[in-house]
Design a protein around this motif. Structure first.
Motif, PDB file in Angstrom:
ATOM      1  N   ASN A  25      -8.460 -26.142 -10.571  1.00 11.19           N
ATOM      2  CA  ASN A  25      -8.201 -26.446  -9.153  1.00 11.19           C
ATOM      3  C   ASN A  25      -8.519 -25.247  -8.264  1.00 11.19           C
ATOM      4  O   ASN A  25      -7.810 -24.972  -7.292  1.00 11.19           O
ATOM      5  CB  ASN A  25      -6.749 -26.897  -8.947  1.00 11.19           C
ATOM      6  CG  ASN A  25      -6.533 -27.548  -7.584  1.00 11.19           C
ATOM      7  OD1 ASN A  25      -7.429 -28.173  -7.026  1.00 11.19           O
ATOM      8  ND2 ASN A  25      -5.339 -27.371  -7.029  1.00 11.19           N
ATOM      9  N   ARG A 116      -6.650 -41.154  -4.980  1.00 10.95           N
ATOM     10  CA  ARG A 116      -5.784 -41.571  -6.088  1.00 10.95           C
ATOM     11  C   ARG A 116      -6.177 -40.948  -7.419  1.00 10.95           C
ATOM     12  O   ARG A 116      -5.419 -41.046  -8.384  1.00 10.95           O
ATOM     13  CB  ARG A 116      -5.804 -43.100  -6.213  1.00 10.95           C
ATOM     14  CG  ARG A 116      -5.236 -43.818  -5.016  1.00 10.95           C
ATOM     15  CD  ARG A 116      -5.082 -45.315  -5.273  1.00 10.95           C
ATOM     16  NE  ARG A 116      -6.357 -46.026  -5.275  1.00 10.95           N
ATOM     17  CZ  ARG A 116      -6.915 -46.571  -6.343  1.00 10.95           C
ATOM     18  NH1 ARG A 116      -6.341 -46.467  -7.534  1.00 10.95           N
ATOM     19  NH2 ARG A 116      -8.065 -47.212  -6.249  1.00 10.95           N
ATOM     20  N   ARG A 117      -7.349 -40.329  -7.484  1.00 14.21           N
ATOM     21  CA  ARG A 117      -7.794 -39.741  -8.751  1.00 14.21           C
ATOM     22  C   ARG A 117      -6.898 -38.570  -9.137  1.00 14.21           C
ATOM     23  O   ARG A 117      -6.499 -37.770  -8.319  1.00 14.21           O
ATOM     24  CB  ARG A 117      -9.243 -39.249  -8.609  1.00 14.21           C
ATOM     25  CG  ARG A 117      -9.808 -38.667  -9.898  1.00 14.21           C
ATOM     26  CD  ARG A 117     -10.790 -37.562  -9.614  1.00 14.21           C
ATOM     27  NE  ARG A 117     -10.220 -36.500  -8.810  1.00 14.21           N
ATOM     28  CZ  ARG A 117      -9.442 -35.526  -9.270  1.00 14.21           C
ATOM     29  NH1 ARG A 117      -9.102 -35.478 -10.555  1.00 14.21           N
ATOM     30  NH2 ARG A 117      -8.983 -34.599  -8.453  1.00 14.21           N
ATOM     31  N   ARG A 118      -6.555 -38.484 -10.422  1.00 12.43           N
ATOM     32  CA  ARG A 118      -5.704 -37.410 -10.929  1.00 12.43           C
ATOM     33  C   ARG A 118      -6.244 -36.923 -12.271  1.00 12.43           C
ATOM     34  O   ARG A 118      -6.889 -37.665 -13.012  1.00 12.43           O
ATOM     35  CB  ARG A 118      -4.260 -37.898 -11.166  1.00 12.43           C
ATOM     36  CG  ARG A 118      -3.569 -38.502  -9.952  1.00 12.43           C
ATOM     37  CD  ARG A 118      -3.128 -37.442  -8.973  1.00 12.43           C
ATOM     38  NE  ARG A 118      -2.280 -38.008  -7.945  1.00 12.43           N
ATOM     39  CZ  ARG A 118      -2.731 -38.553  -6.807  1.00 12.43           C
ATOM     40  NH1 ARG A 118      -4.031 -38.607  -6.576  1.00 12.43           N
ATOM     41  NH2 ARG A 118      -1.893 -39.049  -5.916  1.00 12.43           N
ATOM     42  N   THR A 119      -5.957 -35.666 -12.596  1.00 10.90           N
ATOM     43  CA  THR A 119      -6.113 -35.177 -13.961  1.00 10.90           C
ATOM     44  C   THR A 119      -4.783 -35.381 -14.665  1.00 10.90           C
ATOM     45  O   THR A 119      -3.762 -34.879 -14.214  1.00 10.90           O
ATOM     46  CB  THR A 119      -6.499 -33.683 -13.966  1.00 10.90           C
ATOM     47  OG1 THR A 119      -7.785 -33.530 -13.359  1.00 10.90           O
ATOM     48  CG2 THR A 119      -6.544 -33.147 -15.390  1.00 10.90           C
ATOM     49  N   ASN A 120      -4.813 -36.124 -15.759  1.00  5.65           N
ATOM     50  CA  ASN A 120      -3.572 -36.516 -16.434  1.00  5.65           C
ATOM     51  C   ASN A 120      -3.463 -35.791 -17.767  1.00  5.65           C
ATOM     52  O   ASN A 120      -4.167 -36.124 -18.729  1.00  5.65           O
ATOM     53  CB  ASN A 120      -3.553 -38.038 -16.638  1.00  5.65           C
ATOM     54  CG  ASN A 120      -2.188 -38.550 -17.043  1.00  5.65           C
ATOM     55  OD1 ASN A 120      -1.474 -37.898 -17.794  1.00  5.65           O
ATOM     56  ND2 ASN A 120      -1.828 -39.722 -16.544  1.00  5.65           N
ATOM     57  N   ALA A 202       2.089 -29.872 -12.799  1.00  5.31           N
ATOM     58  CA  ALA A 202       0.874 -30.448 -13.384  1.00  5.31           C
ATOM     59  C   ALA A 202       0.530 -29.843 -14.737  1.00  5.31           C
ATOM     60  O   ALA A 202      -0.479 -30.205 -15.336  1.00  5.31           O
ATOM     61  CB  ALA A 202      -0.299 -30.267 -12.434  1.00  5.31           C
ATOM     62  N   THR A 265     -10.467 -44.311 -12.360  1.00  2.00           N
ATOM     63  CA  THR A 265      -9.321 -44.516 -11.473  1.00  2.00           C
ATOM     64  C   THR A 265      -9.232 -45.971 -11.030  1.00  2.00           C
ATOM     65  O   THR A 265      -8.153 -46.579 -11.030  1.00  2.00           O
ATOM     66  CB  THR A 265      -9.429 -43.596 -10.251  1.00  2.00           C
ATOM     67  OG1 THR A 265      -9.474 -42.228 -10.687  1.00  2.00           O
ATOM     68  CG2 THR A 265      -8.239 -43.772  -9.315  1.00  2.00           C
ATOM     69  N   SER A 307       1.835 -42.170 -14.414  1.00  6.08           N
ATOM     70  CA  SER A 307       1.241 -41.556 -13.233  1.00  6.08           C
ATOM     71  C   SER A 307       1.664 -40.096 -13.138  1.00  6.08           C
ATOM     72  O   SER A 307       2.732 -39.700 -13.624  1.00  6.08           O
ATOM     73  CB  SER A 307       1.665 -42.303 -11.968  1.00  6.08           C
ATOM     74  OG  SER A 307       3.081 -42.255 -11.817  1.00  6.08           O
ATOM     75  N   ASN A 310      -0.384 -35.461  -7.459  1.00 11.33           N
ATOM     76  CA  ASN A 310      -1.655 -34.908  -7.009  1.00 11.33           C
ATOM     77  C   ASN A 310      -1.596 -33.387  -7.012  1.00 11.33           C
ATOM     78  O   ASN A 310      -0.517 -32.791  -6.885  1.00 11.33           O
ATOM     79  CB  ASN A 310      -1.974 -35.407  -5.600  1.00 11.33           C
ATOM     80  CG  ASN A 310      -3.433 -35.196  -5.235  1.00 11.33           C
ATOM     81  OD1 ASN A 310      -4.256 -34.899  -6.103  1.00 11.33           O
ATOM     82  ND2 ASN A 310      -3.742 -35.353  -3.969  1.00 11.33           N
ATOM     83  N   SER A 311      -2.747 -32.751  -7.167  1.00  7.71           N
ATOM     84  CA  SER A 311      -2.813 -31.290  -7.085  1.00  7.71           C
ATOM     85  C   SER A 311      -2.905 -30.859  -5.629  1.00  7.71           C
ATOM     86  O   SER A 311      -3.424 -31.604  -4.791  1.00  7.71           O
ATOM     87  CB  SER A 311      -4.032 -30.770  -7.859  1.00  7.71           C
ATOM     88  OG  SER A 311      -3.929 -31.082  -9.229  1.00  7.71           O
TER      89      SER A 311
END
Length: 335
Positions: A25, A116-120, A202, A265, A307, A310-311
């Motif tokens: 990030n 809405r995109r995230r690194t999970n 995160a 996503t 879920s 978010n960063s």
């Protein structure tokens, strides 16, 4: 010929671009608004000297930002024109406005997925991502609009186990490197402290008795402050390769990667990059395609999971290099 550059157009494009994923990030981008378009610039102050000395991961991140910028403009009814420019240490791309055009439904769906995109980094559920969805992700990489030169493939059990072994080897090497540990600590912080880097919420748990090697962003914390969790025994892995391995190829790969992530996503698929093995030149070379022409750029773990937050993101005003006469306009748009 470029279309009008309005305050709304600027805000739409920049908001999407800065939402792109980036290594640790770091958000290694800046944008210059001039002559009816956007120049996308590399911010080398955000470089990672230990794991990314040649800036390959930085250019992947920049490619993702370029794709988001193009996508957001297309969804707003513009035809984004990616103007060829020499890819150098500073300017990496230029995007201008073309004629007005009604966006396709798929374009609108992908654009709506940007925030809405995230690194999970959490463990995933046992259900596998169906073959049809995997095929859709692979097709997304090939259709990123960045020209030919990127392909995504699912790894079979043999390939998966080989990649997992390389990842564990790379992770062990990195953990034993004091410079790597200092770099991790420099780019992590408690949640809410900074607008870039990986926030503590995160980090994700440490794997317990798992085949998955998740990068440990909590190396600066005492071990008893990090929870452990069981990850998948047989994770689903994808590998993104590019034709060639220069800055232009990295930018194309970043655009392909972002189209894959947004498609995931839309389909409710969780994704986590597993890049440790790609940060070791000797290990990365073992993942070059059989013909020697396709270079590995990203490894993705996919599945279904809970879920995640978010960063953080830097404000638009911190990411632009406007001309003096534009400063008031961009400040107003940044809000």
């Amino acid at each position: 010929m470029s279309g009008p550059l309005t305050d709304r157009s600027i805000a739409t494009g920049l908001s999407a671009a800065i939402a792109a994923p980036s290594i640790h990030n770091t958000q290694p981008w800046r944008f210059r608004i001039r002559d009816g378009g956007f120049d996308v610039l590399a911010d080398h102050d955000k470089g990672l000297d230990v794991i990314d000395p040649d800036r390959r991961a930085m250019y992947l991140s920049l490619g993702a930002a370029v794709f988001n910028l193009r996508l957001a403009l297309a969804a707003a009814g513009h035809t984004p024109l990616t103007v060829p420019v020499p890819v150098d240490d500073h300017r990496v791309a230029r995007v201008e406005f073309g004629s007005r055009k009604m966006p396709a439904q798929g374009t609108r769906l992908l654009a709506a997925a940007i925030p809405r995109r995230r690194t999970n980094r959490l463990p995933y559920q046992g259900a596998l991502v169906p073959a049809g969805t995997v095929e859709e992700l692979c097709a997304a990489a090939a259709g990123a609009g960045a020209g030919a030169g990127a392909q995504l493939a699912a790894l079979d059990p043999v390939g998966r186990n080989a990649v997992l072994g390389l990842t564990w080897t790379a992770d062990a090497r990195q953990r034993s490197d004091p410079a790597y540990r200092r770099e991790i600590v420099a780019w992590t912080a408690p949640t809410g402290v900074r607008h870039d880097g990986v926030s503590s919420e995160a980090f994700g748990p440490r794997p317990a008795m798992s085949a998955v090697s998740v990068r440990d962003f909590g190396l600066g914390l005492p071990p008893d402050e990090r929870p452990t969790a069981r990850f998948e025994t047989d994770p689903q892995l994808l590998i993104l390769r590019s034709l060639g391995d220069d800055r232009a190829a990295w930018l194309r790969s970043g655009q392909a990667l972002q189209r894959v992530l947004l498609t995931a996503t839309v389909r409710g698929v969780a994704v986590q990059p597993m890049t440790q093995a790609l940060e070791m030149p000797d290990l990365r070379r073992t993942l070059i395609g059989p013909d020697g022409r396709w270079w590995p750029q990203m490894i993705l773990r996919i599945g279904y999971g809970q879920s995640v937050p978010n960063s953080p993101r830097r404000p638009i005003s911190a990411c632009v290099e406007p001309r003096p006469w534009q400063r008031r306009r961009v400040s107003a748009v940044a809000g």
